[in-house]
Enzyme design. Sequence first.
Site, short mmCIF file in Angstrom:
data_model
loop_
_atom_site.label_atom_id
_atom_site.label_comp_id
_atom_site.label_asym_id
_atom_site.label_seq_id
_atom_site.Cartn_x
_atom_site.Cartn_y
_atom_site.Cartn_z
N GLU A 227 8.23 -13.80 -11.93
CA GLU A 227 7.85 -12.43 -11.76
C GLU A 227 6.88 -11.44 -12.64
OE1 GLU A 227 10.14 -9.75 -8.48
OE2 GLU A 227 11.12 -10.79 -10.08
N LYS B 87 6.50 -3.17 -4.57
CA LYS B 87 7.91 -3.35 -4.60
C LYS B 87 8.34 -3.67 -2.98
CE LYS B 87 12.00 -1.52 -5.98
NZ LYS B 87 12.49 -2.61 -6.63
N CYS C 219 0.91 -1.29 0.29
CA CYS C 219 -0.59 -0.11 0.04
C CYS C 219 0.89 1.01 0.28
CB CYS C 219 -1.50 0.07 1.63
SG CYS C 219 -2.16 -1.08 1.39
N GLU D 95 18.33 -16.35 -9.04
CA GLU D 95 17.94 -14.91 -9.40
C GLU D 95 17.26 -14.63 -11.07
OE1 GLU D 95 17.56 -12.30 -8.21
OE2 GLU D 95 17.86 -10.75 -9.20
N ARG E 134 4.72 0.62 -5.87
CA ARG E 134 4.98 -0.39 -4.83
C ARG E 134 4.44 -1.30 -4.95
NH1 ARG E 134 6.67 2.26 -0.03
NH2 ARG E 134 5.19 1.34 1.23
N TRP F 185 -2.86 -2.96 -2.20
CA TRP F 185 -2.28 -3.97 -2.00
C TRP F 185 -3.51 -4.91 -1.18
CZ3 TRP F 185 0.43 -8.50 0.01
CH2 TRP F 185 0.04 -9.09 -1.09
N ASN G 125 -1.40 1.00 6.20
CA ASN G 125 -0.87 0.59 5.25
C ASN G 125 -0.32 -0.92 6.50
OD1 ASN G 125 1.12 -1.27 4.03
ND2 ASN G 125 2.93 0.31 4.04
N GLY G 126 -0.56 -1.86 6.41
CA GLY G 126 -0.18 -2.97 7.34
C GLY G 126 -1.48 -4.14 7.75
N LYS H 223 13.52 -13.50 -11.91
CA LYS H 223 12.59 -12.86 -12.67
C LYS H 223 11.88 -13.02 -13.00
CE LYS H 223 14.27 -9.95 -10.87
NZ LYS H 223 14.97 -9.36 -9.65
N HIS I 154 19.54 -35.60 -9.45
CA HIS I 154 18.96 -36.05 -8.33
C HIS I 154 17.25 -35.68 -8.27
CE1 HIS I 154 22.48 -37.03 -6.43
NE2 HIS I 154 22.93 -35.67 -6.81
C1 F6R Z 1 12.53 -9.27 -6.58
C2 F6R Z 1 11.87 -8.34 -5.18
C3 F6R Z 1 12.38 -9.00 -4.51
C4 F6R Z 1 12.91 -7.80 -3.36
C5 F6R Z 1 12.39 -8.87 -1.83
C6 F6R Z 1 12.99 -8.20 -0.25
O1 F6R Z 1 12.26 -8.70 -8.15
O2 F6R Z 1 12.51 -7.69 -6.38
O3 F6R Z 1 11.74 -10.30 -4.27
O4 F6R Z 1 14.05 -8.53 -3.47
O5 F6R Z 1 10.95 -8.56 -1.72
O6 F6R Z 1 12.96 -6.32 -0.57
P1 F6R Z 1 13.89 -5.54 0.00
O7 F6R Z 1 14.93 -6.26 -0.93
O8 F6R Z 1 13.61 -4.56 -0.48
O9 F6R Z 1 14.41 -6.11 1.19
#
Ligand code: F6R
Length: 612
Positions: free
Chosen positions: A491, A607, A2, A484, A27, A74, A100-101, A488, A507
């Site tokens: 997502e 985000k 949020c 990673e 976000r 959100w 937010n929360g 990506k 395995h």
């Molecule tokens: C992936 C991504 C998330 C963040 C995770 C941690 O692209 O952005 O997996 O890496 O939510 O976020 P931070 O680094 O803000 O603690």
Amino acid sequence: MCGIVGYTGRHSATEHLIEGLRRLEYRGYDSAGIALGTPKKLFVEKRAGKLINLENSLGKAIPDAHSGIGHTRWATHGGPSDKNAHPHCDNEGKLAVIHNGIIENYAELRSDLESRGHTFDSETDTESVAHLLSELHKGHKGDLASAMREAVALLRGSFTLLAIHSDNPEVIVGVRRNSPLVVGLGEGENFLASDVSAFIEYTKRAVALGQDEVVTITPSSVSITDLKGRDLAFKEYEITWDSKAAEKGGFTHFMLKEIFEQPKAIADTLLGRLGDKNQIVLDELHLTKEEIKGLAKIVVLACGTAYHAGLVAKYAIEKWAKIPVEVELASEFRYRDPIIDKQTLVIAISQSGETMDTLMALRYAKAQGARVLAVCNTNSSTIPRESDAVLYTHAGPEIAVASTKAFLTQLIAVYVIGLYLAQVRGVMSGDDIRKIFNEMDELPAKVEQILETVEPLRELTRSFSQSTSVLFLGRHIGFPVALEGALKLKELAYMHAEGFAGGELKHGPIALIEEGTPVIAILPFGHEYSLDEKMLSNIQEVKARGAKVIVIAQEDIVVQGADHVIRIPGAPALLQAVLATVPLQVFAYEMAIARGNDVDQPRNLAKSVTVE
Ligand code: F6R
């Protein structure tokens, strides 16, 4: 998650709120709404979906108001709908709240309030706060801040709350517990927001609100108290980010812009790390030589992409500084009985500095006596403020939900930490340290070189856009890079994607290979570990079962059996994590485009993950 904005001043509240919400879109959200500080009854409009839906429904008939609150939601409690969107109001429509929360005891509160005659309009946890605050506001003779302090005492959970009341519409009151809230100090106007990007265009002066602090803003004043109502002094800081940095600057998406900003982000993060005596500089750590020598272990705590940076940290710190490193998902850490003490250094890695799981894990670690170093990209956010020390990465604002430049700078940060610890512990020669640092200094140019040659990768990616599943294989630092790359792709492309250690293939995961399954093999590491031969065998194994293999390989490695080879410049094995990641970011980006997905705001994602 949020996004929250509050504005009070001389200008149009609607414009400031909508612009603030636009800047908080990154976000992640599924509905948006505003409440304007109009007398007698607040003007409230809210809509499910993107901000444009709210703007369309506002049309032109907007009252002239100079204060208000705005929210992008959100969904947690109650699906994304017009009714569940914030703000939520009391039954008279005089008081509005955004949140937010999560309010954990909302069900109890709701049934109490309903038994006293309040009627509810939504399925949210937040609406209980609006009704509760409305009752308390009457009891406190219209003092919204006092009512908020009393309300907070009755709430369980994590929250940032903003409230406005039509009796005194120029006053906005906010509070935070475990969720972020910053104050923007303007001339004849003031702001409240989840993060500074909401008001960066109007002011560079900010105050980060502390835990359980209540803030009241009017156009000409800001006051902060604790929950007992005692005035607190506050310190303002200057926002160093340029508002332009939070714009697309000619790129089609923030993500693409951020991918191309990586050379600069790396260079900025390295700046000043080599001292005039050719030594690594990390004064921020604030640990004595004896304390560093006495470290028994390091525990890295992080989530998502930052966790992958933590995995690379293990390879680097153990090799260079000879200290055992454990890497743990922050969300798992405090729900077992981790063995940590005063001789443990905890490194909490977080781009946003607000991730709830990481924050809770670091609090737990601190309570056990560990010393906490934050690696963070966001100035004055909660995680660095609660840590003993902080090493800031200098990626600049990362707006796209999928992390790119922040990840590469996190890698740089953990390399710097590894080399610094090795230097202080005297386990590596100055020459060797310098040699590696010099190689790190060359990374910006090498990333640039990769970005100049990604065109063929773009076309190649599109040819795989109908695949249902993509597998990533790597060994050594190629393994976290594979994880990673898969994250990506999940997502952004909404495809099944998994990263595996090459050695694990036989395995189990090899059963997933079918005719045409794309497999991306990460094979960057020179000849340092002789792992290229092992990876080449893995490539043959998947090829023999019908996979289409794309290999990411350092320039001088002879690759046989691949369908496509993406070349990256040479570098020492550990540093290759930086270079090998870049083509995978481009791959995920292109795949999202090919599949018609929203690149900067992928579905269901936020985000800044400010709830557990
Ligand atoms: C992936 C991504 C998330 C963040 C995770 C941690 O692209 O952005 O997996 O890496 O939510 O976020 P931070 O680094 O803000 O603690």
